[in-house]
Design a protein around this motif. Structure first.
Motif, PDB file in Angstrom:
ATOM      1  N   GLU A  49       0.906  -1.149  -0.050  1.00 16.09           N
ATOM      2  CA  GLU A  49       0.015  -0.192   0.026  1.00 16.09           C
ATOM      3  C   GLU A  49       0.840   1.099   0.121  1.00 16.09           C
ATOM      4  OE1 GLU A  49      -3.532   0.603   0.548  1.00 16.09           O
ATOM      5  OE2 GLU A  49      -3.488  -1.201  -0.721  1.00 16.09           O
ATOM      6  N   LYS A  54      -6.368   6.759  -5.397  1.00 22.61           N
ATOM      7  CA  LYS A  54      -5.079   6.154  -5.158  1.00 22.61           C
ATOM      8  C   LYS A  54      -4.110   6.645  -6.298  1.00 22.61           C
ATOM      9  CE  LYS A  54      -6.215   3.005  -1.987  1.00 22.61           C
ATOM     10  NZ  LYS A  54      -6.129   1.461  -2.121  1.00 22.61           N
ATOM     11  N   ALA A 113      -1.866  -0.005  -6.889  1.00 26.57           N
ATOM     12  CA  ALA A 113      -2.647   1.267  -6.589  1.00 26.57           C
ATOM     13  C   ALA A 113      -2.200   1.559  -5.140  1.00 26.57           C
ATOM     14  CB  ALA A 113      -4.064   1.228  -6.668  1.00 26.57           C
ATOM     15  N   TYR A 114      -1.460   2.713  -4.624  1.00 29.72           N
ATOM     16  CA  TYR A 114      -1.121   3.063  -3.222  1.00 29.72           C
ATOM     17  C   TYR A 114      -1.895   3.956  -2.564  1.00 29.72           C
ATOM     18  CZ  TYR A 114       2.952   0.666  -5.631  1.00 29.72           C
ATOM     19  OH  TYR A 114       3.620  -0.371  -6.264  1.00 29.72           O
ATOM     20  N   SER A 115      -2.028   3.716  -1.275  1.00 35.28           N
ATOM     21  CA  SER A 115      -2.664   4.871  -0.469  1.00 35.28           C
ATOM     22  C   SER A 115      -1.660   5.759   0.191  1.00 35.28           C
ATOM     23  CB  SER A 115      -3.498   3.817   0.635  1.00 35.28           C
ATOM     24  OG  SER A 115      -2.744   3.160   1.269  1.00 35.28           O
TER      25      SER A 115
END
Length: 1009
Positions: A466, A528, A535-537
């Motif tokens: 993440e 994101k 997909a990174y938070s």
């Protein structure tokens, strides 16, 4: 049903990224026997006169040792002409035999390395690949020279501004001013490049020519097997580095490409690449970005496209260890993006977690590879592993180093190297060798099967992280000056290295981000920050990141504007290398020291050196835990949502129901666990041993099953009117070949042969040649009648003498290497000094001066020079080298009797203090297994019978003590050709660098009730 403690959210839905999710049932079904595509494939070194007979023997051996394939690797020492008809016929034969055996065959695309020059064929056929210049060298002067014929670009500083005055050279002759003068430099010729230079991979058409001259022959003889038996292609360390001091890299269309990309001319700004003048940060940033674009456009894309067209993966690696220095390639991750199967190398056996330039221990290097694979959906990732670790690498080392790579994201093991021969200088060519030469070779299928299963398991599911940590690569460009170490460049590298290593060791899950990949595959979607398939938070600006590229900044700003989480650990100061007020929002709220507690984790641990790798499946999660410590255990607990824990044993392929979420992983140990969303049935319970007691036995009897060995590496060498007295063999060989006009010494040690340029020189006149005399002393009361000697290439020598009397090699008998002949010398020996003499006339290019070996039933004692042979003594527990076996490289047997009155309980062999590469355990003559690391025990229950049993532990040493390096106090964990050089004097045996081997204390037999 059990329920594990939950501190982390379920990630099952993320599996949709690749379509239909994989399940534990699918994983478990193939786990026991994944197939050859998941097996390891060594760099199989063709370094001699290659024959079909040798191909047959070695391929069968590779199959028997559970390899999945081989990578045919030409390398110095190769006698067969590279890319000749003979070469391609031998490759065709290899593919035919590999197919019959079920082995993949990979093409290694160069004669040694770096890839691109095709063993000299590219520069031979395409002079423009090297003759246009590759560098610009700077000269500063206050007086413009009158001789301008070598000048290429001239820049003058006028009132603080830089001006291109190249067009005014004639009128400036003799004028006073502040001038920066640039002239072209060319790569130097070298035997390493077949007598040519390396090529410029940024010149249009060079890669296409490389593919043409390299691949057309392979297409002709094996094209129908491309993508099938011929699995893929390996490129090794292609680069665009400058070579000389005070130079920058240049290529013919650099200036026009730079102008088109950035809208201003590079020529007047060239001084900014050497000094902090003008807008130097911007110029350097833009310069290295241009080099990266050219390198990818001219090298990576043609290679990628060719492999796509031929349905094969392109793998290999670059010189990724130089980061943050951009010399060899400005962005490692950007290069990986173009490989179907990207790779790295991890050499030596020196575990270093702090240096940005380290090999093993360098978290950054492996995470770059794994992150690209995650983001661009590349299923397999390769590492060329173990090279130069030395003949003394143990199985514990092999597993610890391999596991460490795998837990960080590698899933294809490529061993460096498997020698076809170790004759001549080849034995010092960055050993280990994964081949029949090694004393531990017969056991290697155990490790190969382990890594086959691990490669399969860690290729399934997905690693979903993440957090994205952007790598400060483009920042580093602004502080890079060829040949100079800018202190801030080192600070950037160290800060980032420390940052990502701290995250990793705190069990924080993250990917690294390349701004090149973000530019081509980045977007903001559903709140994101998306890079390709991930997909990174959370996006992290790490310490040392001061620059951000335009595309990255636009995406980051859009992501932040939509509420995305950005963590700043440094201020962004430049945009594409230049100051920009738009960066103001990213110059405040900078965090202080890294506090890993702000990131979610689900593992608590203490002790050891723990790493983990987690992959998500539709019905659970796969967890690989690795303890990289060589000394202490890692103890802890998993905190995940799940209903069952399954232990997947990669050594056996069996799966067990595991009773707990706790773990206790010994030094160099690992665990592969599946956390299932539902309770699983049908798996046997994992048995945790109870209390054990030692069974009373006698002390082990110690037996040396093979002959002891004296290696003699100093000789008296006579040629012409020269006598080299007590010279080390490597030094003597270099002097000898220089005498015969090989200016760099032994050509087999440092050159690759272009066509047949080396072997056609084997036409020496009748009055040439040399004699090499090796002296050794035998003490009184030694029974030497059955002694033998071993020499390399016995058919080569005009005379072989023992104490002046001729002796012939035993027909068909060899030792250590199939080219090493055996001599029966016992009847020609005497107490006192003896001499073994090798004579050759005329001289031959194949006549390297190498050590000779004396074999027999004897002990060795240190002498003033080397060792002397003394009477044998009964062996006991303890160090071999202290018992007259300092150069012994084989195995020692330890036997004892076990009396069992009634069958019941569990029996284990337990080793205490011992030193070796691996220990084999036999019960009643049947192999029960091997021991090589903690807890140093082996279950032998199923081999024990009622009544008398014989239990044998066979400890294997290594060829470090036999083959070296022995001199100049070599640093542990690394062995290169240079470790056999510059040896000035013949030392006493006590000063040879020798390792301890043996059972230092007796083994025990434990019984569990």
């Amino acid at each position: 049903m059990r329920k594990l403690a939950s501190t982390f959210y379920c990630l099952c839905m993320l599996m949709i990224m690749q379509g239909k999710a994989q399940t534990f049932t699918q994983l478990q079904k193939q786990f026991t026997a994944p197939g050859r595509d998941y097996g390891s494939a060594p760099l199989w070194v063709w370094n001699t006169k290659v024959t079909k007979q040798e191909i047959d023997l070695m391929l069968q051996d590779f199959k028997d040792k559970a390899f999945g394939g081989v990578m045919v690797h030409p390398r110095p020492g190769l006698i067969t002409s590279y890319l000749s008809n003979e070469w391609f016929e031998l490759f065709r034969y290899t593919v035919e035999k590999g197919k019959a055996l079920g082995l993949n065959v990979w093409i290694y695309d160069e004669n040694s390395y770096p890839s691109g020059f095709a063993g000299g064929h590219v520069p031979d056929q395409m002079p423009e690949s090297y003759n246009q210049g590759q560098m610009l060298q700077i000269t500063k002067t206050d007086t413009f020279p009158t001789d301008t014929k070598y000048l290429f670009v001239c820049v003058q500083e006028v009132n603080g501004a830089l001006k291109d005055v190249t067009a005014q050279m004639q009128e400036l002759k003799g004028k006073v001013g502040k001038f920066y003068l640039f002239h072209k430099r060319y790569y130097s010729k070298s035997g390493w490049y077949g007598g040519f230079t390396y090529v410029d991979l940024m010149v249009k058409g060079v890669t296409e020519k490389f593919l043409e001259v390299t691949m057309k022959g392979y297409e002709k003889v094996a094209g129908n097997e491309f993508g099938k038996t011929v699995k893929g292609l390996f490129s090794d360390e292609p680069g665009i580095q400058a070579e000389y001091p005070n130079t920058i890299r240049w290529t013919p269309d650099l200036f026009s490409t730079f102008q088109q990309k950035w809208g201003y001319a590079l020529q007047p700004n060239l001084p900014s690449l050497f000094e902090e003048v003008g807008d130097w940060k911007k110029v350097r940033h833009n310069f290295y970005q241009t080099l990266l674009d050219l390198f990818i456009e001219r090298w990576s894309k043609p290679m990628h496209d060719y492999m796509e067209q031929h349905n094969m993966p392109w793998t290999g690696h670059y010189w990724e260890h130089g980061w943050p220095n951009p010399e060899h390639g400005p962005d490692n991750m950007a290069m990986y993006a173009w490989h179907q199967q990207p790779g790295i190398d991890m050499l030596f056996n020196q575990f270093n977690e702090t240096s940005p330039g380290a090999q093993f221990g360098n978290v950054r290097s492996v995470k770059e590879l794994a992150s690209v694979a995650n983001q661009l959906n590349k299923k397999r990732t390769l590492s060329e592993t173990y090279g130069g670790g030395g003949w003394d690498l143990t199985y514990k080392d092999l597993k610890r180093l391999g596991d460490w790579e795998y837990v960080l994201g590698v899933n294809f093991l490529n061993q460096h190297l498997s020698f076809m021969t170790i004759s001549g200088a080849r034995k010092g060519d960055y050993p280990q060798s994964f081949s029949y030469h090694n004393p531990w070779w017969k056991h290697y299928a155990t490790l190969n099967n382990y890594y086959t299963r691990l490669s399969f398991a860690l290729s399934q599911g997905q690693q979903q992280n993440e957090i994205l940590v952007i790598e400060p690569t483009t920042t580093a460009w602004s502080f890079a000056i060829h040949g100079k170490n800018h202190p801030h460049l080192g600070e950037i590298g160290q800060a980032f290295q420390t940052f990502v290593t701290t995250l990793e060791k705190a069990q924080v899950e993250y990917d690294l981000g390349s701004e090149y990949i973000i530019k081509n595959h980045g977007k903001v979607e559903n709140g994101k920050f998306v890079v390709g398939h991930r997909a990174y938070s959370t996006v992290v600006i790490p310490p040392g990141m001061e620059n951000i590229d335009g595309t990255t900044f636009k995406l980051l700003k859009a992501y932040a504007d939509k509420g995305g989480k950005v963590l700043l650990y440094d201020k962004l100061q430049t945009l594409d290398g230049a100051a920009n007020t738009a960066l103001a929002p990213f110059q405040s709220h900078v965090l202080g020291a890294l506090d890993t507690k702000i990131f979610p984790t689900y593992i608590s641990s203490s002790g050891g050196n723990l790493f983990h790798h987690r992959r998500t499946f539709a019905d659970g999660q796969l967890i690989f835990l690795v303890n990289a410590s060589m000394e202490s255990a890692a103890v802890g607990q998993l905190k995940l949502t799940g209903k069952d824990v399954l232990l997947m044993d990669a050594f056996t392929g069996k799966v067990y129901d595991y009773p707990t979420s706790d773990f206790n992983i010994p030094a160099a140990g690992s665990m592969l666990l599946f956390i299932a969303d539902k309770q699983q049935t049908g798996f046997p319970a994992y048995r945790i041993p109870g209390t054990a007691t030692a069974v009373t036995t006698s002390t082990a009897k110690v037996i040396r099953p093979q002959a002891n060995t004296l290696m003699i590496d100093f000789a008296d060498v006579a040629f012409g009117d020269t006598l080299l007295k007590e010279n080390h063999v490597t030094n003597a060989t270099d002097i000898l070949f220089k005498k015969y006009n090989y200016t760099s010494g032994n050509p087999w040690n440092h050159e690759v042969q272009f066509k047949d340029r080396l072997v056609v020189k084997d036409t020496f006149s009748a009055n040439t040649g040399y004699t090499a005399t090796y002296r050794f002393t035998i003490a009184e009361n030694v029974a030497f009648d059955k002694f033998t000697a071993v020499i390399e290439h016995p058919a080569l020598w005009t005379k072989i003498l023992i104490n002046g009397k001729a002796v012939q090699p035993v027909k068909g008998k060899w030792w250590l290497d199939r080219s090493f002949g055996v001599l029966n010398i016992g009847t020609l020996l005497k107490a006192g000094e003896n001499a073994l003499t090798l004579a050759i006339s005329p001289m031959s290019i194949y006549a390297e001066i190498e050590p000779v070996y004396i074999l027999g039933d004897f002990n060795l004692a240190s002498a003033e020079k080397g060792f002397k042979i003394v009477p044998p003594q009964p062996l006991q527990l303890g160090s071999w080298k202290e018992q007259g076996l300092p150069l012994y490289g084989e195995s020692i047997s330890y036997k004892k009797e076990l009396s069992v009155s009634a069958i019941g309980g569990q029996y284990e062999v337990a080793l205490g203090n011992w030193k070796g590469t691996v220990a084999e355990v036999k019960v009643n003559g049947i192999k029960a297994g091997i021991i090589f690391s903690d807890p140093n025990s082996l279950d032998i229950t199923k081999y024990v019978k009622k009544g008398a049993n014989q239990v044998e532990v066979i400890v294997t040493g290594s060829f470090k003590n036999l083959l070296g390096p022995h001199h100049n106090k070599p640093q542990p964990g690394i062995a290169s050709p240079w470790h056999w050089r510059n040896i000035k004097a013949y030392p006493s045996g006590k000063d040879y660098d020798i390792l301890d081997y043996g059972l230092i204390e007796d083994f025990r037999i434990m019984q569990y009730k």
